[in-house]
Design a protein around this motif. Structure first.
Motif, PDB file in Angstrom:
ATOM      1  N   PRO A  68      48.490  34.402  41.835  1.00 51.26           N
ATOM      2  CA  PRO A  68      47.309  34.116  41.015  1.00 51.26           C
ATOM      3  C   PRO A  68      46.180  33.569  41.903  1.00 51.26           C
ATOM      4  O   PRO A  68      46.435  32.748  42.776  1.00 51.26           O
ATOM      5  CB  PRO A  68      47.797  33.032  40.041  1.00 51.26           C
ATOM      6  N   GLY A  69      44.991  34.064  41.705  1.00 52.85           N
ATOM      7  CA  GLY A  69      43.854  33.577  42.467  1.00 52.85           C
ATOM      8  C   GLY A  69      43.550  34.393  43.708  1.00 52.85           C
ATOM      9  O   GLY A  69      42.504  34.205  44.342  1.00 52.85           O
ATOM     10  N   VAL A  70      44.429  35.315  44.076  1.00 52.81           N
ATOM     11  CA  VAL A  70      44.201  36.113  45.279  1.00 52.81           C
ATOM     12  C   VAL A  70      43.040  37.095  45.063  1.00 52.81           C
ATOM     13  O   VAL A  70      42.422  37.557  46.027  1.00 52.81           O
ATOM     14  CB  VAL A  70      45.493  36.862  45.705  1.00 52.81           C
ATOM     15  N   LYS A  72      43.143  39.637  42.253  1.00 58.65           N
ATOM     16  CA  LYS A  72      43.613  40.927  41.721  1.00 58.65           C
ATOM     17  C   LYS A  72      42.626  41.535  40.721  1.00 58.65           C
ATOM     18  O   LYS A  72      42.277  42.700  40.837  1.00 58.65           O
ATOM     19  CB  LYS A  72      44.975  40.764  41.019  1.00 58.65           C
ATOM     20  N   SER A  73      42.202  40.714  39.749  1.00 55.45           N
ATOM     21  CA  SER A  73      41.357  41.337  38.724  1.00 55.45           C
ATOM     22  C   SER A  73      40.005  41.728  39.303  1.00 55.45           C
ATOM     23  O   SER A  73      39.458  42.778  38.945  1.00 55.45           O
ATOM     24  CB  SER A  73      41.213  40.450  37.488  1.00 55.45           C
ATOM     25  N   LYS A 110      42.502  34.940  30.636  1.00 59.03           N
ATOM     26  CA  LYS A 110      41.053  35.057  30.806  1.00 59.03           C
ATOM     27  C   LYS A 110      40.588  36.469  30.466  1.00 59.03           C
ATOM     28  O   LYS A 110      41.370  37.405  30.444  1.00 59.03           O
ATOM     29  CB  LYS A 110      40.688  34.692  32.241  1.00 59.03           C
ATOM     30  N   ARG A 112      39.331  39.652  31.471  1.00 56.76           N
ATOM     31  CA  ARG A 112      39.396  40.240  32.793  1.00 56.76           C
ATOM     32  C   ARG A 112      38.765  41.630  32.811  1.00 56.76           C
ATOM     33  O   ARG A 112      38.858  42.364  31.861  1.00 56.76           O
ATOM     34  CB  ARG A 112      40.852  40.301  33.254  1.00 56.76           C
ATOM     35  N   ASN A 205      42.423  39.974  51.233  1.00 51.45           N
ATOM     36  CA  ASN A 205      41.237  39.963  50.363  1.00 51.45           C
ATOM     37  C   ASN A 205      40.333  38.772  50.693  1.00 51.45           C
ATOM     38  O   ASN A 205      40.713  37.878  51.442  1.00 51.45           O
ATOM     39  CB  ASN A 205      41.710  39.910  48.897  1.00 51.45           C
ATOM     40  N   LYS A 206      39.154  38.784  50.145  1.00 48.27           N
ATOM     41  CA  LYS A 206      38.141  37.726  50.337  1.00 48.27           C
ATOM     42  C   LYS A 206      37.718  37.639  51.805  1.00 48.27           C
ATOM     43  O   LYS A 206      37.460  36.542  52.319  1.00 48.27           O
ATOM     44  CB  LYS A 206      38.642  36.362  49.837  1.00 48.27           C
ATOM     45  N   SER A 245      36.247  42.063  47.700  1.00 45.89           N
ATOM     46  CA  SER A 245      35.952  42.686  46.412  1.00 45.89           C
ATOM     47  C   SER A 245      34.562  42.292  45.944  1.00 45.89           C
ATOM     48  O   SER A 245      33.844  43.109  45.372  1.00 45.89           O
ATOM     49  CB  SER A 245      36.980  42.264  45.366  1.00 45.89           C
TER      50      SER A 245
HETATM   51  P1  GDP Z   1      43.621  36.932  40.187  1.00 48.67           P
HETATM   52  O1  GDP Z   1      44.155  35.701  39.562  1.00 48.67           O
HETATM   53  O2  GDP Z   1      44.472  37.385  41.317  1.00 48.67           O
HETATM   54  O3  GDP Z   1      43.344  38.030  39.214  1.00 48.67           O
HETATM   55  O4  GDP Z   1      42.225  36.535  40.878  1.00 48.67           O
HETATM   56  P2  GDP Z   1      40.720  36.719  40.383  1.00 48.67           P
HETATM   57  O5  GDP Z   1      40.281  38.141  40.545  1.00 48.67           O
HETATM   58  O6  GDP Z   1      40.556  36.107  39.038  1.00 48.67           O
HETATM   59  O7  GDP Z   1      39.932  35.884  41.480  1.00 48.67           O
HETATM   60  C1  GDP Z   1      40.131  34.505  41.680  1.00 48.67           C
HETATM   61  C2  GDP Z   1      38.859  33.902  42.264  1.00 48.67           C
HETATM   62  O8  GDP Z   1      38.597  34.453  43.547  1.00 48.67           O
HETATM   63  C3  GDP Z   1      37.619  34.168  41.425  1.00 48.67           C
HETATM   64  O9  GDP Z   1      36.828  33.006  41.414  1.00 48.67           O
HETATM   65  C4  GDP Z   1      36.915  35.282  42.173  1.00 48.67           C
HETATM   66  O10 GDP Z   1      35.516  35.254  41.989  1.00 48.67           O
HETATM   67  C5  GDP Z   1      37.297  34.993  43.608  1.00 48.67           C
HETATM   68  N1  GDP Z   1      37.301  36.221  44.408  1.00 48.67           N
HETATM   69  C6  GDP Z   1      37.933  37.381  44.098  1.00 48.67           C
HETATM   70  N2  GDP Z   1      37.746  38.296  45.051  1.00 48.67           N
HETATM   71  C7  GDP Z   1      36.948  37.734  45.995  1.00 48.67           C
HETATM   72  C8  GDP Z   1      36.407  38.187  47.244  1.00 48.67           C
HETATM   73  O11 GDP Z   1      36.570  39.322  47.686  1.00 48.67           O
HETATM   74  N3  GDP Z   1      35.669  37.269  47.965  1.00 48.67           N
HETATM   75  C9  GDP Z   1      35.448  36.000  47.536  1.00 48.67           C
HETATM   76  N4  GDP Z   1      34.744  35.209  48.283  1.00 48.67           N
HETATM   77  N5  GDP Z   1      35.951  35.556  46.353  1.00 48.67           N
HETATM   78  C10 GDP Z   1      36.688  36.393  45.597  1.00 48.67           C
END
Ligand code: GDP
Length: 338
Positions: A68-70, A72-73, A110, A112, A205-206, A245
């Protein structure tokens, strides 16, 4: 308990025609039938699946996991939009192991992928619920078949990288993508070695802003880590790349690699071999689950389990002998019922 109102249902051929015509409303309604545990719906669902089965399979099935937080969405939203720009129809399904245990769900709470959800060529279906992972995986697997019959040619199946569900997703997809973050060891990210071993591609990612350098470093580390795994049967050497992303960097590269993979495994025969294997495995998983369910639901077994547990603890009987006795008892109880 909530008041139960019988739901209005179409007949099987109305669902089938609607699906084959790519009607999203009917597709959603048919998935609801598949997810239902009502006996009439189970019968209806079998009819629908049986008819659409020959029209399914024409897609690339991609599993996506990560803690979670990586991101994905966010990734799926950008990736999905990219694919739609390339002319594909994209369905996003999810397996959420958390929703089995508690009402809370890691993936579903959330809102998504709103932008993707609004596109005509996208279809997003949140996780089915169920008591067992096997049950949820069944429903997601059948939902995938319906989406394929409805013309979706890229299926993204997402799960949270924290439990058994990655294996379930891996077992129903052609390509398995693991999202990771830089600056954290894989232990810190809760990703087990087994999950890394299943990955056809790892995306750090990120990889933007201050993270770019760290991401490049992490990429090298993961590339080295992947070398220790034996060569995969597919003949594919897993790749590691970086992406952002939010900045839309490296997204096209992910698709390029998936395309390379597909070309390779179509040519060397692994694509079909793996799909066939998965189909057969799907059957065996169902047999195993159903047998287990019948066994533990048997009154004869229930009444003896506690007693036998005590006998094992007091060394009156060995665990192996106890298991044999219980199985024998189960067989007898089945014979009695005939
Ligand atoms: P999930 O829980 O894996 O689905 O993660 P989310 O897509 O909800 O992303 C978690 C947080 O990371 C959010 O605040 C996003 O805006 C942030 N985030 C996602 N992708 C990126 C990216 O490529 N770069 C940066 N800097 N932040 C990102």
């Amino acid at each position: 308990m909530k008041n139960y109102k019988p739901k209005k249902r179409l007949n099987a051929s109305e669902y089938i025609n609607g699906i084959l015509n790519g009607d999203r409303v009917i597709l959603s309604q048919a998935i609801t039938v598949i997810e239902s545990n009502l006996e009439n719906d189970k019968i209806l669902s079998k009819k629908i699946i049986q008819e659409i089965l020959p029209k399914s399979g024409n897609s690339i099935r991609i599993g996506i996991t990560g803690v979670p937080g990586v991101g994905k969405s966010t990734f799926i939203e950008v990736f999905g939009k990219y694919l739609i720009d390339q002319g594909y129809k994209v369905a996003v399904l999810s397996i959420d192991p958390s929703s089995q245990r508690s009402k809370g769900s890691i993936l579903g709470d959330k809102t998504r992928m709103e932008e993707l959800a609004n596109l005509e060529n996208a279809y997003i279906r949140p996780s089915a619920s169920g008591d067992t992972l096997g049950g949820v995986a069944n429903k997601t697997g059948e939902t995938m078949l319906l989406c394929e019959a409805a013309g979706y040619d890229v299926i993204l199946i997402e799960t949270v990288g924290v439990g058994q569900s990655e294996t379930a997703v891996h077992d129903m997809t052609d390509f398995f993508l693991l999202l990771m973050l830089s600056g954290a060891g894989d232990e810190l990210q809760g990703i087990k070695k087994g999950i890394m071993e299943m990955a056809d591609m790892i995306v750090i990612n990120k990889a933007d802003g201050d993270n770019v350098k760290k991401s490049e470093f992490a990429k090298l580390q993961y590339q080295n880590a992947l070398h220790i795994f034996p060569q995969s049967e597919s003949g594919w050497v897993p790749v590691v790349s970086t992406a952002s992303s939010t900045k839309n960097i490296g997204i096209d590269h992910v698709w390029d690699k998936i395309t390379d993979y597909k070309k390779l495994v179509l040519e060397n025969g692994y694509f079909d071999k793996n799909r066939n294997y998965q189909q057969i495995q799907w059957m065996y998983n169902n047999i195993n689950e159903e047998l287990k369910r019948l066994f533990y639901a048997s009154e004869d077994i229930k009444s003896h389990l506690k007693k036998i547990e005590k006998e094992i603890v007091s060394s009156k009987i060995s665990p192996v002998k106890a298991a044999q006795l219980l199985i024998k008892e189960f067989k007898n109880s089945l014979l009695k019922r005939q």
